[in-house]
Design a protein around this motif. Structure first.
Motif, short mmCIF file in Angstrom:
data_model
loop_
_atom_site.label_atom_id
_atom_site.label_comp_id
_atom_site.label_asym_id
_atom_site.label_seq_id
_atom_site.Cartn_x
_atom_site.Cartn_y
_atom_site.Cartn_z
N PRO A 1 0.83 -1.21 0.00
CA PRO A 1 0.00 0.00 0.00
C PRO A 1 0.86 1.26 0.00
CG PRO A 1 -0.80 -1.58 1.63
CD PRO A 1 0.50 -2.11 1.13
N PRO A 2 0.49 2.28 -0.78
CA PRO A 2 1.25 3.53 -0.79
C PRO A 2 1.38 4.12 0.61
CG PRO A 2 -0.39 3.50 -2.55
CD PRO A 2 -0.65 2.31 -1.70
N ALA A 3 2.51 4.73 0.86
CA ALA A 3 2.81 5.39 2.14
C ALA A 3 2.91 4.41 3.30
CB ALA A 3 1.77 6.47 2.46
N SER A 4 2.94 3.11 3.00
CA SER A 4 3.11 2.14 4.09
C SER A 4 4.58 1.77 4.20
CB SER A 4 2.27 0.89 3.83
OG SER A 4 2.79 0.18 2.72
N PRO A 5 5.07 1.54 5.41
CA PRO A 5 6.47 1.13 5.55
C PRO A 5 6.66 -0.31 5.12
CG PRO A 5 5.37 1.10 7.69
CD PRO A 5 4.38 1.66 6.70
N LEU A 6 7.92 -0.68 4.99
CA LEU A 6 8.25 -2.07 4.68
C LEU A 6 7.73 -2.97 5.80
CD1 LEU A 6 9.98 -3.48 2.46
CD2 LEU A 6 11.89 -3.36 4.06
N PRO A 7 7.17 -4.13 5.50
CA PRO A 7 6.72 -5.01 6.58
C PRO A 7 7.90 -5.46 7.44
CG PRO A 7 6.65 -6.16 4.46
CD PRO A 7 6.91 -4.72 4.17
N PRO A 8 7.67 -5.78 8.70
CA PRO A 8 8.77 -6.24 9.55
C PRO A 8 9.39 -7.51 8.99
CG PRO A 8 6.64 -6.59 10.62
CD PRO A 8 6.38 -5.74 9.42
N ALA A 9 10.64 -7.79 9.42
CA ALA A 9 11.40 -8.91 8.84
C ALA A 9 10.72 -10.26 9.06
CB ALA A 9 12.81 -8.92 9.43
N ILE B 1 11.52 -12.38 -0.17
CA ILE B 1 12.81 -11.68 -0.20
C ILE B 1 13.02 -10.75 1.00
CG2 ILE B 1 12.95 -11.77 -2.72
CD1 ILE B 1 12.10 -8.76 -2.65
N ARG B 2 12.04 -10.73 1.92
CA ARG B 2 12.16 -9.79 3.05
C ARG B 2 13.45 -9.99 3.85
NH1 ARG B 2 13.30 -6.59 5.83
NH2 ARG B 2 12.16 -5.22 7.26
N PRO B 3 13.90 -11.23 4.14
CA PRO B 3 15.15 -11.38 4.89
C PRO B 3 16.38 -10.86 4.14
CG PRO B 3 13.84 -13.39 5.02
CD PRO B 3 13.20 -12.53 3.98
N LEU B 4 16.36 -10.88 2.82
CA LEU B 4 17.49 -10.37 2.05
C LEU B 4 17.62 -8.86 2.22
CD1 LEU B 4 17.07 -12.41 -1.27
CD2 LEU B 4 18.33 -13.03 0.79
N ILE B 5 16.48 -8.17 2.26
CA ILE B 5 16.51 -6.72 2.51
C ILE B 5 17.05 -6.44 3.90
CG2 ILE B 5 15.10 -4.63 2.64
CD1 ILE B 5 13.10 -6.03 0.75
N GLU B 6 16.61 -7.23 4.88
CA GLU B 6 17.06 -7.03 6.26
C GLU B 6 18.57 -7.22 6.35
OE1 GLU B 6 15.79 -6.15 10.31
OE2 GLU B 6 14.92 -5.94 8.31
N SER B 7 19.10 -8.19 5.61
CA SER B 7 20.53 -8.46 5.63
C SER B 7 21.33 -7.29 5.07
CB SER B 7 20.82 -9.73 4.82
OG SER B 7 22.20 -9.93 4.69
N ASP C 1 20.45 -4.17 5.38
CA ASP C 1 20.29 -3.02 6.27
C ASP C 1 20.85 -3.22 7.67
OD1 ASP C 1 19.06 -1.58 4.30
OD2 ASP C 1 17.02 -2.02 4.95
N VAL C 2 20.92 -4.47 8.12
CA VAL C 2 21.33 -4.75 9.50
C VAL C 2 22.64 -5.54 9.48
CG1 VAL C 2 20.69 -5.86 11.67
CG2 VAL C 2 18.91 -4.80 10.25
N PRO C 3 23.75 -4.92 9.87
CA PRO C 3 25.03 -5.64 9.88
C PRO C 3 24.97 -6.89 10.76
CG PRO C 3 25.37 -3.28 10.19
CD PRO C 3 23.90 -3.52 10.29
N GLY C 4 25.50 -7.98 10.25
CA GLY C 4 25.55 -9.21 11.02
C GLY C 4 24.29 -10.03 11.00
N TYR C 5 23.25 -9.52 10.32
CA TYR C 5 21.99 -10.27 10.26
C TYR C 5 22.18 -11.51 9.40
CZ TYR C 5 17.09 -11.37 9.19
OH TYR C 5 15.88 -12.00 9.04
N SER C 6 21.81 -12.65 9.92
CA SER C 6 21.88 -13.90 9.14
C SER C 6 20.45 -14.41 8.95
CB SER C 6 22.74 -14.95 9.85
OG SER C 6 22.21 -15.26 11.11
N TRP C 7 20.13 -14.72 7.71
CA TRP C 7 18.76 -15.12 7.43
C TRP C 7 18.61 -16.63 7.37
CZ3 TRP C 7 21.87 -12.91 3.61
CH2 TRP C 7 22.12 -13.69 2.47
N ASP C 8 17.39 -17.06 7.56
CA ASP C 8 17.04 -18.47 7.52
C ASP C 8 16.97 -18.91 6.05
OD1 ASP C 8 16.01 -21.00 7.68
OD2 ASP C 8 14.15 -20.44 8.71
#
Length: 450
Positions: free
Chosen positions: A146-154, A174-180, A182-189
């Motif tokens: 939706p316009p003006a909505s933030p990215l959903p949480p990881a 692809i949400r965990p790839l975006i988090e990776s 933006d967040v140093p050290g984030y490891s995704w499942d």
């Protein structure tokens, strides 16, 4: 004899160098050793980025950095799929483009009122995270948010669909790839990202290019619909249920050749448009019995209809781009239901590109502006709201006085420098910013024209 008497006067030194000339495709031809140099005075921002393998399709991802962004440097996120030389080398990648600074112009006043950070012309930074993708990626589309909505949480999914040249359509989270990124050290499942959340097998082994998402908007943003069309003229609908995705088995069948592009109506949730190599544009309603189109433009172009775009602001306007290089604007209020013989005329038609139109897209908020790309290595920006001058009235848009090529008044800008441009998109959160992909990588730019 005095030296002064034998030295000729060097008059040439007093001559000014010739002013640079704008290169107009179709009028000028590059010489053997000539290259195009961009005129940075007409760009507010311009960056080019090379990648390992060509990405012939991409989509812009929403982010949480805000809408209507005007401050530089800017950051942009996109998702793209590769066309590698071997099927096993292909990937689905999420890119983060940052340090996208304003273009430094010759003669810029260093004492300008802008922040120093605004004017720096440092190199942009390109970071990415990838997952394996078996087979080349014909098209990539991210789910609408939706316009003006933030990215959903990881913890919540952000789905992207890929049309593989194997005939399968994969849906990825692809949400965990975006988090990776933006967040140093984030490891995704990897069990969440490295395998598709769902695969559509409805098309058999027939590959395709046409694909479009729609959502129910703010009422139920998790309720998604995905259309996919293949080279054997079939269109399939996949929907979401509380338990996941559901690929409907009965195809929509009115085209007689490859389905090239699909667009959901921005105002009617059950209506969509399609275009095909059969030269037609068809309008459908998923509620109609028999899965046949309810209206159509036959023929819409003299050759294959490659791409379409449905105007988000003025929902009766549809753009189409053809294999012959033509661009047409249609008023859908003039399109008759099936069974009538009246062929509508486009409300505007342009023949500027000299090769097939490869991509076309309305501006997300300005209902008269659109961007197009062609196999003639051009990205063009247009404004239908521009009227010709009085002295131009009565002359054809394509007249060529004195052997020169007439430039349509609605053509605002021609961006060049890429080889074999495949797709172009506006950035919905950075007004006027355009992204394009070609054989030699990505461009992101903003002009003084839009």
């Amino acid at each position: 004899m005095d030296v002064d008497e034998v030295m000729p006067a060097i008059e040439e030194s007093e001559e000014l160098p010739p002013a640079p000339e704008a290169f107009i495709p179709g009028t000028h031809v590059l010489g053997k050793d000539e290259i195009l140099e961009p005129d940075d005075s007409v760009y507010i921002m311009r960056h080019s980025m090379n990648v390992t393998w060509p990405c012939l399709s991409f989509d812009v991802l929403r982010d949480s950095l805000g809408d209507e962004r005007q401050r530089y440097p800017v950051t942009a996120y996109l998702v793209a799929g590769t066309q590698a030389d071997q099927a096993s080398k292909n990937e689905l990648s999420v890119f983060k483009m940052s340090s996208l600074h304003r273009t430094q112009k010759d003669g810029d006043d260093s004492d300008s009122d802008e922040d120093d950070d605004d004017a720096l012309d440092e190199d942009a930074i390109l970071e990415f995270r990838s997952v394996p993708h078996h087979g080349g990626v014909n098209r990539v589309r991210a789910q609408p948010l939706p316009p003006a909505s933030p990215l959903p949480p990881a913890s919540q999914p952000y789905f992207t669909a890929t049309w593989a040249d194997s005939g399968k359509v994969h849906i990825w989270d692809i949400r965990p790839l975006i988090e990776s990124l933006d967040v140093p050290g984030y490891s995704w499942d990897k069990s969440r990202t490295n395998k598709p959340a769902f695969t559509i097998n409805s098309h058999g082994r027939a590959e395709g290019f046409a694909m479009d998402w729609a959502s129910s908007g703010n009422a139920n943003p998790s309720s998604l619909r995905l259309l996919t069309g293949d080279v054997h003229s079939k269109i399939y609908l996949t929907t979401t249920t509380p338990s996941g995705f559901n690929a409907l088995s009965q195809p929509f069948t009115s085209h007689t050749s490859s389905v090239e592009d699909l667009q959901w109506s921005p105002s009617e949730p059950t209506v969509f448009a399609s275009c095909s190599a059969d030269r037609s544009v068809q309008i459908w309603d998923v509620r109609s019995k028999g899965r046949r189109s309810v209206a159509g433009i036959e023929p819409a172009h003299e050759s294959d209809v490659n791409v379409i775009s449905w105007n988000r602001s003025t929902s009766y306007l549809l753009l189409s781009g053809g294999d012959e290089g033509g661009i047409k604007v249609w008023d859908l209020r003039n399109v008759q239901k099936k069974g009538t013989t009246v062929l509508p005329s486009p409300v505007a038609s342009f023949k500027w590109h000299t090769a097939p139109i490869t991509s076309i897209e309305w501006h997300p908020t300005e209902d008269s502006i659109f961007a197009a790309s062609g196999a003639d290595d051009q990205v063009t920006l247009w404004d239908l709201g521009v009227e010709p001058d009085d002295d131009e009235m009565g002359t054809s848009m394509n007249d060529t006085p004195d052997g020169a090529r007439d430039v349509p008044p609605q053509l605002l800008f021609v961006h060049q420098g890429q080889k074999d441009v495949k797709e172009v998109h506006w950035h919905p959160q950075i007004p006027g910013a355009v992204l394009s992909t070609a054989l030699d990588g990505f461009n992101i730019f903003k002009t003084i024209s839009v």
